[in-house]
Design an enzyme around this catalytic site. Structure first.
Site, PDB file in Angstrom:
ATOM      1  N   GLY A  19     -42.540  32.999  21.825  1.00 51.10           N
ATOM      2  CA  GLY A  19     -42.408  31.777  22.630  1.00 51.10           C
ATOM      3  C   GLY A  19     -41.818  30.610  21.844  1.00 51.10           C
ATOM      4  N   ARG A  23     -43.800  22.211  23.826  1.00 49.67           N
ATOM      5  CA  ARG A  23     -44.673  21.029  23.799  1.00 49.67           C
ATOM      6  C   ARG A  23     -45.044  20.585  22.389  1.00 49.67           C
ATOM      7  NH1 ARG A  23     -49.549  22.504  27.378  1.00 49.67           N
ATOM      8  NH2 ARG A  23     -48.674  24.597  27.381  1.00 49.67           N
TER       9      ARG A  23
HETATM   10  C1  UD1 Z   1     -50.999  33.595  29.798  1.00 47.49           C
HETATM   11  C2  UD1 Z   1     -51.657  34.462  30.874  1.00 47.49           C
HETATM   12  C3  UD1 Z   1     -52.797  33.674  31.495  1.00 47.49           C
HETATM   13  C4  UD1 Z   1     -53.789  33.261  30.434  1.00 47.49           C
HETATM   14  C5  UD1 Z   1     -53.082  32.492  29.335  1.00 47.49           C
HETATM   15  C6  UD1 Z   1     -54.027  32.256  28.181  1.00 47.49           C
HETATM   16  C7  UD1 Z   1     -49.848  35.818  31.764  1.00 47.49           C
HETATM   17  C8  UD1 Z   1     -48.950  36.027  32.928  1.00 47.49           C
HETATM   18  N1  UD1 Z   1     -50.686  34.799  31.869  1.00 47.49           N
HETATM   19  O1  UD1 Z   1     -50.447  32.477  30.483  1.00 47.49           O
HETATM   20  O2  UD1 Z   1     -53.453  34.468  32.468  1.00 47.49           O
HETATM   21  O3  UD1 Z   1     -54.817  32.490  30.983  1.00 47.49           O
HETATM   22  O4  UD1 Z   1     -51.952  33.217  28.819  1.00 47.49           O
HETATM   23  O5  UD1 Z   1     -53.445  31.416  27.240  1.00 47.49           O
HETATM   24  O6  UD1 Z   1     -49.797  36.575  30.817  1.00 47.49           O
HETATM   25  N2  UD1 Z   1     -44.710  35.160  25.231  1.00 47.49           N
HETATM   26  C9  UD1 Z   1     -43.707  35.928  24.718  1.00 47.49           C
HETATM   27  N3  UD1 Z   1     -42.653  36.255  25.514  1.00 47.49           N
HETATM   28  C10 UD1 Z   1     -42.575  35.859  26.808  1.00 47.49           C
HETATM   29  C11 UD1 Z   1     -43.602  35.064  27.314  1.00 47.49           C
HETATM   30  C12 UD1 Z   1     -44.663  34.724  26.498  1.00 47.49           C
HETATM   31  O7  UD1 Z   1     -43.768  36.323  23.554  1.00 47.49           O
HETATM   32  O8  UD1 Z   1     -41.599  36.219  27.465  1.00 47.49           O
HETATM   33  C13 UD1 Z   1     -45.845  34.816  24.372  1.00 47.49           C
HETATM   34  C14 UD1 Z   1     -45.977  33.322  24.157  1.00 47.49           C
HETATM   35  O9  UD1 Z   1     -45.256  32.916  23.005  1.00 47.49           O
HETATM   36  C15 UD1 Z   1     -47.472  33.166  23.979  1.00 47.49           C
HETATM   37  C16 UD1 Z   1     -48.073  34.271  24.854  1.00 47.49           C
HETATM   38  O10 UD1 Z   1     -47.036  35.208  25.029  1.00 47.49           O
HETATM   39  O11 UD1 Z   1     -47.867  33.408  22.624  1.00 47.49           O
HETATM   40  C17 UD1 Z   1     -48.573  33.729  26.205  1.00 47.49           C
HETATM   41  O12 UD1 Z   1     -47.466  33.238  26.938  1.00 47.49           O
HETATM   42  P1  UD1 Z   1     -47.539  31.907  27.797  1.00 47.49           P
HETATM   43  O13 UD1 Z   1     -46.234  31.670  28.411  1.00 47.49           O
HETATM   44  O14 UD1 Z   1     -48.136  30.816  26.994  1.00 47.49           O
HETATM   45  O15 UD1 Z   1     -48.544  32.370  28.947  1.00 47.49           O
HETATM   46  P2  UD1 Z   1     -49.401  31.441  29.854  1.00 47.49           P
HETATM   47  O16 UD1 Z   1     -48.563  30.939  30.970  1.00 47.49           O
HETATM   48  O17 UD1 Z   1     -50.130  30.448  29.044  1.00 47.49           O
END
Ligand code: UD1
Ligand code: CA
Length: 465
Positions: A19, A23
């Site tokens: 990610g 922010r």
């Molecule tokens: C996710 C969960 C949510 C949970 C929350 C907890 C999903 C759909 N939702 O939401 O239920 O309550 O985490 O914090 O999973 N990342 C990648 N590649 C991507 C997208 C994300 O590596 O394509 C990584 C991000 O860097 C991060 C983690 O996955 O470390 C979580 O992704 P983020 O987009 O923050 O998910 P949330 O919307 O917070």
């Protein structure tokens, strides 16, 4: 080593670290930001290691050239487009091809997760023969998190993201932490069926739980013993929160092990620091890197030690030290600056406003006030008077100063290196020493004092006149 250690041996782990962390408003990737000197993603990898997990795959993407070196001991897999958490895990399919067992999914931005909890997730999945166990926490304000929808049997039916939730679903306070343990086969088979027909147009990892459940597999939730473990760092405010929580956790361990901390709130101790029992740490002190402190030493107040080795019975007061060594009974400060290669041997002293670099101060030798000692080897029982310095740099190269055992350096001496002062020699105060002084000799290098009789009286009379 903690209780949960090795509880997850045999499992594999996927650490999500692709990610952007918008922010954070930073030029650095979010997971490279540090808590007590250790990058966020490194905390997560260390927790997996402590839980006994050898096979760790890290998903990298945004600014991956800065993330990969931090996880060089894991297998890095690139997620080219960030299409959601399911996409992130799916890119690990090749790396884990043929792996049959528990796969723990960890967020690279949650540094407080512990080995115990990882071990508990794995145990819950394996003992319950579940397709997935998700770590959950109850939040007074659940906004932003995925909500856990439990079935009549108490199992998890599905997880609903904030943006997709109905008002009824949004009222649920049990939240998805983003930590899971999956059965490898169920995970990768389920991922193949995940679509992106949702409010964000993303592939949600959370959909795999519903897919498994519909296929008749068990999906369970494990409530986090301490919800703080699930704190995700998305902003500088959360980074500060994580720092404080980690500080308290580490300080708690030292307190339990017999270390006195006068003011734990202003005492910042890195994860690799070792303190013996009966060490006392005074307020406003940072101990970082591979610093170690021996028993009965008193450190602080207002002190920062980095990669510094302090023996037993030392006193280090208002001091900054980097890659320095203090043997037993040595003292530093108030206001000493010990730079790389400074070595105070047993009972030696670097006192007030004293800077020492790449120099050995022999046993019992004292540099009590206002001195700079660089590139010097000082024997035992030496006294270096106030304001004395080594002139170790000629503008081009550094040169060595050697001071023999028992020598006495008078105040305000300049020792122009390369130069040596013999054992038991005395150097007269105010000397500028440019040639070697023989053992047992007196070295004097200053202009002689002269006297003009009656001059002051005349001068005063003239000015009144
Ligand atoms: C996710 C969960 C949510 C949970 C929350 C907890 C999903 C759909 N939702 O939401 O239920 O309550 O985490 O914090 O999973 N990342 C990648 N590649 C991507 C997208 C994300 O590596 O394509 C990584 C991000 O860097 C991060 C983690 O996955 O470390 C979580 O992704 P983020 O987009 O923050 O998910 P949330 O919307 O917070
Ligand atoms: Ca998040």
């Amino acid at each position: 080593m903690s209780e949960g250690a090795k509880g997850a041996a045999g499992a594999a782990a996927i650490v999500l670290a692709a990610g952007a962390g918008t922010r954070m408003k930073s030029k650095r990737p979010k997971v490279a930001h540090e808590v007590l000197g250790r990058p966020l993603v490194r905390w997560v990898v260390e927790a997996a290691r402590e839980a006994g997990i050898e096979r760790v795959v890290t998903v990298v993407g945004h600014l991956r050239e800065q993330v990969e070196p931090l996880v060089a001991d894991t297998q890095a897999v690139v997620q080219p487009d960030r299409n959601g958490t399911a996409d992130a895990v799916a890119v690990c399919a090749d790396a884990l091809a043929g792996f049959d067992g528990s796969v723990v999914v960890l967020s690279g931005d949650c540094p407080l997760i512990t080995a115990e909890t990882i071990g508990a997730l794995v145990a819950a999945r394996e003992e319950g023969d579940c397709a997935c166990v998700v770590l959950t926490m109850d939040m007074a304000d659940p906004f932003g998190y995925g909500r856990i929808m439990r079935g009549a049997d108490g199992g998890v039916e599905r997880i609903v993201e904030q943006k997709d939730a109905t008002p009824e679903e949004a009222a649920v306070t049990e939240c998805n932490s983003g930590f899971y343990c999956f059965d490898a086969k169920a995970l990768f088979e389920g991922l193949a069926q995940v679509g992106n027909d949702n409010a964000q147009g993303e592939f949600y990892l959370t959909d795999v739980l519903e897919i498994c459940r519909r296929a008749g597999r068990k999906v369970a939730a494990l409530r986090a013993a301490d919800p703080a473990e699930c704190l995700g760092v998305n902003s500088r405010a959360q980074l500060a929160q994580a720092q404080a929580l980690m500080r308290d956790r580490i300080n708690g361990r030292h307190l339990a092990a017999g270390v006195t901390l006068y003011d734990p709130a202003t005492t910042w101790i890195g994860p690799d620091v070792q303190l013996a029992a009966d060490v006392a740490v005074l307020p406003n002190t940072m101990l970082m890197g591979a610093t170690t402190v021996g028993e009965d030493s008193v450190i602080g107040p207002n002190t920062r030690l980095t990669d510094t080795v302090v023996g037993a019975g030392c006193a280090v007061d208002e001091t900054v030290a980097v890659q320095a060594v203090l043997d037993d009974g040595a003292t530093a400060g108030p206001r000493a600056y010990l730079r790389p290669g400074a070595h105070l041997m047993a009972g030696a002293k670097a006192g007030t406003h004293v800077e020492i670099k790449k120099s050995t101060i022999g046993p019992g030798s004292k540099v009590p006030h206002l001195s700079y000692i660089g590139d010097a080897t000082v024997g035992s029982g030496v006294n270096i008077g106030a304001g004395s310095i080594t002139c170790n740099y000629d503008g081009q190269a550094k040169h060595a100063t050697v001071i023999g055992d028992g020598a006495f350096i008078g105040s305000d001496t300049m020792m122009v290196a390369p130069v040596s002062i013999g054992e038991r020699a005395v150097v007269a105060a105010g000397s500028c020493i440019t040639r070697d002084v023989s053992p047992d000799a007196l070295g004097v290098a200053r202009s002689r004092q002269t006297e003009v009789e009656g001059w002051a009286a005349k001068h005063q009379a003239a000015s009144k006149g």
